[in-house]
Each structure stands twice: as C-alpha cells, then as structure tokens.
Scaffold this motif. Structure first.
Motif, PDB file in Angstrom:
ATOM      1  N   ASP A  14       1.011  -4.169 -14.594  1.00 53.46           N
ATOM      2  CA  ASP A  14       2.379  -3.875 -15.039  1.00 53.46           C
ATOM      3  C   ASP A  14       3.385  -4.371 -14.013  1.00 53.46           C
ATOM      4  OD1 ASP A  14       1.642  -2.353 -17.416  1.00 53.46           O
ATOM      5  OD2 ASP A  14       0.900  -0.849 -16.006  1.00 53.46           O
ATOM      6  N   LEU A  15       2.979  -4.384 -12.746  1.00 52.32           N
ATOM      7  CA  LEU A  15       3.848  -4.773 -11.643  1.00 52.32           C
ATOM      8  C   LEU A  15       3.026  -5.649 -10.706  1.00 52.32           C
ATOM      9  CD1 LEU A  15       6.742  -4.003 -10.451  1.00 52.32           C
ATOM     10  CD2 LEU A  15       5.503  -2.366  -9.023  1.00 52.32           C
ATOM     11  N   VAL A  16       3.578  -6.809 -10.317  1.00 55.21           N
ATOM     12  CA  VAL A  16       2.841  -7.698  -9.434  1.00 55.21           C
ATOM     13  C   VAL A  16       3.777  -8.245  -8.372  1.00 55.21           C
ATOM     14  CG1 VAL A  16       3.216  -9.692 -10.947  1.00 55.21           C
ATOM     15  CG2 VAL A  16       1.343  -9.746  -9.305  1.00 55.21           C
ATOM     16  N   SER A  17       3.321  -8.245  -7.125  1.00 60.82           N
ATOM     17  CA  SER A  17       4.123  -8.826  -6.047  1.00 60.82           C
ATOM     18  C   SER A  17       3.558 -10.198  -5.695  1.00 60.82           C
ATOM     19  CB  SER A  17       4.122  -7.920  -4.809  1.00 60.82           C
ATOM     20  OG  SER A  17       2.843  -7.909  -4.205  1.00 60.82           O
ATOM     21  N   GLY A  77       0.809  -1.213   0.000  1.00 58.06           N
ATOM     22  CA  GLY A  77       0.000   0.000   0.000  1.00 58.06           C
ATOM     23  C   GLY A  77       0.844   1.266   0.000  1.00 58.06           C
ATOM     24  N   PRO A  78       1.734   1.445   0.988  1.00 58.71           N
ATOM     25  CA  PRO A  78       2.621   2.616   0.969  1.00 58.71           C
ATOM     26  C   PRO A  78       3.500   2.674  -0.273  1.00 58.71           C
ATOM     27  CG  PRO A  78       2.653   1.575   3.130  1.00 58.71           C
ATOM     28  CD  PRO A  78       1.886   0.657   2.221  1.00 58.71           C
ATOM     29  N   LEU A  79       3.938   1.525  -0.753  1.00 62.65           N
ATOM     30  CA  LEU A  79       4.783   1.506  -1.946  1.00 62.65           C
ATOM     31  C   LEU A  79       4.021   1.976  -3.168  1.00 62.65           C
ATOM     32  CD1 LEU A  79       7.527   0.702  -3.218  1.00 62.65           C
ATOM     33  CD2 LEU A  79       6.539  -1.555  -3.626  1.00 62.65           C
ATOM     34  N   VAL A  94      -0.560   5.415  -9.813  1.00 67.73           N
ATOM     35  CA  VAL A  94      -0.741   3.977  -9.979  1.00 67.73           C
ATOM     36  C   VAL A  94      -2.106   3.574  -9.452  1.00 67.73           C
ATOM     37  CG1 VAL A  94       1.720   3.458  -9.805  1.00 67.73           C
ATOM     38  CG2 VAL A  94       0.313   3.466  -7.737  1.00 67.73           C
ATOM     39  N   GLU A  95      -2.607   2.463  -9.967  1.00 59.61           N
ATOM     40  CA  GLU A  95      -3.796   1.842  -9.412  1.00 59.61           C
ATOM     41  C   GLU A  95      -3.337   0.625  -8.623  1.00 59.61           C
ATOM     42  OE1 GLU A  95      -7.984  -0.337 -10.754  1.00 59.61           O
ATOM     43  OE2 GLU A  95      -6.619   0.501 -12.263  1.00 59.61           O
ATOM     44  N   PHE A  96      -3.688   0.571  -7.353  1.00 69.68           N
ATOM     45  CA  PHE A  96      -3.232  -0.491  -6.477  1.00 69.68           C
ATOM     46  C   PHE A  96      -4.395  -1.415  -6.150  1.00 69.68           C
ATOM     47  CE2 PHE A  96      -2.779  -1.740  -1.889  1.00 69.68           C
ATOM     48  CZ  PHE A  96      -1.872  -2.765  -2.105  1.00 69.68           C
ATOM     49  N   GLY A 121       9.014   8.021  -8.002  1.00 65.97           N
ATOM     50  CA  GLY A 121       8.429   8.857  -6.970  1.00 65.97           C
ATOM     51  C   GLY A 121       9.251   8.825  -5.704  1.00 65.97           C
ATOM     52  N   PRO A 122       8.863   9.610  -4.706  1.00 66.18           N
ATOM     53  CA  PRO A 122       9.594   9.611  -3.431  1.00 66.18           C
ATOM     54  C   PRO A 122       9.410   8.292  -2.702  1.00 66.18           C
ATOM     55  CG  PRO A 122       7.587  10.906  -3.228  1.00 66.18           C
ATOM     56  CD  PRO A 122       7.723  10.561  -4.690  1.00 66.18           C
TER      57      PRO A 122
END
Length: 257
Positions: free
Chosen positions: A45-48, A4-6, A16-18, A174-175
């Motif tokens: 695009d990105l999956v954990s 979530g924070p990431l 991004v859509e999380f 991003g930061p």
C-alpha cells in the motif's frame, strides 16, 4: 533504517507489515532489476524509493539512465496503486568533507539526481521529503562513522519528517516515531575501528571505481574556475537533466498515441 521506526509507529490503527528490501550500495539499476519485482509481488500500500547517492559515486554515472530507471520504478508501483515515498538526498561531497574541487562535481551530480526526483515525484504524486536541506545535515551526531550514511539519530530524524508529511495527507494516524535513539551512539574508538577495517574496503572500492574519474572532473573544475567559466559546468548539468526529463515526456506521449 528510517523506515523501521516509521512503519512501527505511524501506520494505520490496525498495524502495518514492514518489509525492508534495501541493500547497502545499491544503485538505481539494482532497484529496478532486483528490488522492484520483489516489491511489486508483495502488493504494498505504501512504498519508499529513496535512492541516488550511490549512482553519483560511480564512474558509470549517467543522469539519463538514472531518470529512466526511476521513472520505470515509480510508474510500476503507482500503477499498482501504491502510495510512493521519495526524497531528495544530501550532497555526498559535503557530508564526506571533501575539498572543493572534488566536492563540486559530486554536488553537481547530486543536484541533477534531486532535480529528476523532484520532477518525477510531482508526476507520480509521491509524498516527497526535502532531505537535502536543514540544519540536521551539519550535525555530526546524525551521521555514521563513514559520514555518508545517517546514524540511528539521523534515520530517526528522517522517520519523524516522513511521518509529519504522511500525517498531513491523512496517511498516518499513529504517534510520531521518537527522535531519540534506542541504542547508545558508537564510541569514537568503535568508529575508528570500523573505518580501519570495513571502511578501508569501501575506500578501496571507490578508489578503483570513482577516484580516477573524480580526479579528472576536479582538474576540469579547476580549469574552468581559473578561466571564470564554472557556470558552463552548471549549465551543462542542467541541460542534461532537462534532456533526460524531456526524453521521458516524449516516450510517455508516444505510448499514449
């Protein structure tokens, strides 16, 4: 949860859509059968895929099955073009503070899972975090009341470390997420209340599932320790990992023919 924070701070400049598909207590079988089809349909695009500890805490633990399922999950997402995030995870026996004879079999299982995750992460080019290492593991403030799952501070530590890896590969602009919790830590009284209520259910489920087998493993551990043959248990676990990975490699070669 660390993602979530990431997702909220470290994504592309357009935002991004999380989507969180994680389920507490899920094993690799649930990730493969239930979460992966939903995740693939989203076209990420990105999956954990950070999983494995729950498998080690079941009497059905089988490193061959874990390796096969992870290979299918990793392969499905990477073939679709997603960047894969993975992590090796801490030894649950150590985080729970179990006695040595009980902790060592769980540690051996977790090392086996981590070895598989390391190998498959390299095979699929994943962004891989060594979360089984570091001083943060011994800091009580990083963990929730059950001593098995990270608390908010621990999740934020994972988010910070994942962000650094993504930034290093040019995938995050991003930061970095803040390492500081956004909410006060649970009081000792609240933690004790959780352990006395919801926590008792967790212990009861583990007692009927893992505990009888774990006691047998502990007895075997003590017998080998008394004989000075503990290394055989480590060699047996390493051989099982090698066989599981070799079977996957053999299946891959067969598919390519």
């Amino acid at each position: 949860m660390w993602a979530g924070p990431l997702g909220g701070r470290g994504g592309p400049s357009g935002g991004v859509e999380f989507v969180n598909l994680a389920v507490s207590g899920a094993q690799t079988r649930e990730v493969l059968a239930e979460q992966t089809p939903v995740g693939l349909a989203l076209g990420p695009d990105l999956v954990s895929v950070v999983i494995g500890v729950n498998d080690t805490l079941r009497c059905t633990f089988d490193i061959h099955a874990v390796a096969t399922r992870l290979d299918e999950v990793y392969g499905a997402f990477t073939r679709q073009g997603a960047v894969l995030l993975t992590a090796c995870l801490p030894d649950p026996g150590a985080t729970l503070g179990l006695p040595g004879a009980l902790a060592r079999p769980l540690a051996r299982r977790q090392r086996a899972v981590n070895a598989v995750v390391h190998a498959l992460s390299a095979r699929y080019g994943a962004v891989h975090l060594h979360a089984a290492e570091g001083a943060w593991l011994s800091e009580r403030a990083m963990w929730s009341a059950d001593r098995l799952h990270p608390g908010e501070r621990g999740h934020r530590q994972l988010a910070v470390r994942f962000h650094a890896l993504l930034a290093g590969t040019g995938l995050a602009d991003g930061p970095a997420p803040s390492p500081e919790p956004g909410f006060p830590a649970p009081t000792r009284a609240a933690s004790l209340w959780w352990l006395a209520t919801a926590g008792t259910g967790w212990v009861a489920r583990r007692c009927t599932d893992l505990l009888p087998q774990l006691l047998g493993l502990a007895a075997d551990e003590m017998r080998h320790r008394a004989r000075g043959t503990s290394a055989r248990l480590d060699l047996r676990a390493s051989a099982a990992v090698s066989a599981a990975l070799a079977a996957l490699s053999g299946a891959e070669r067969a598919d390519a023919v």
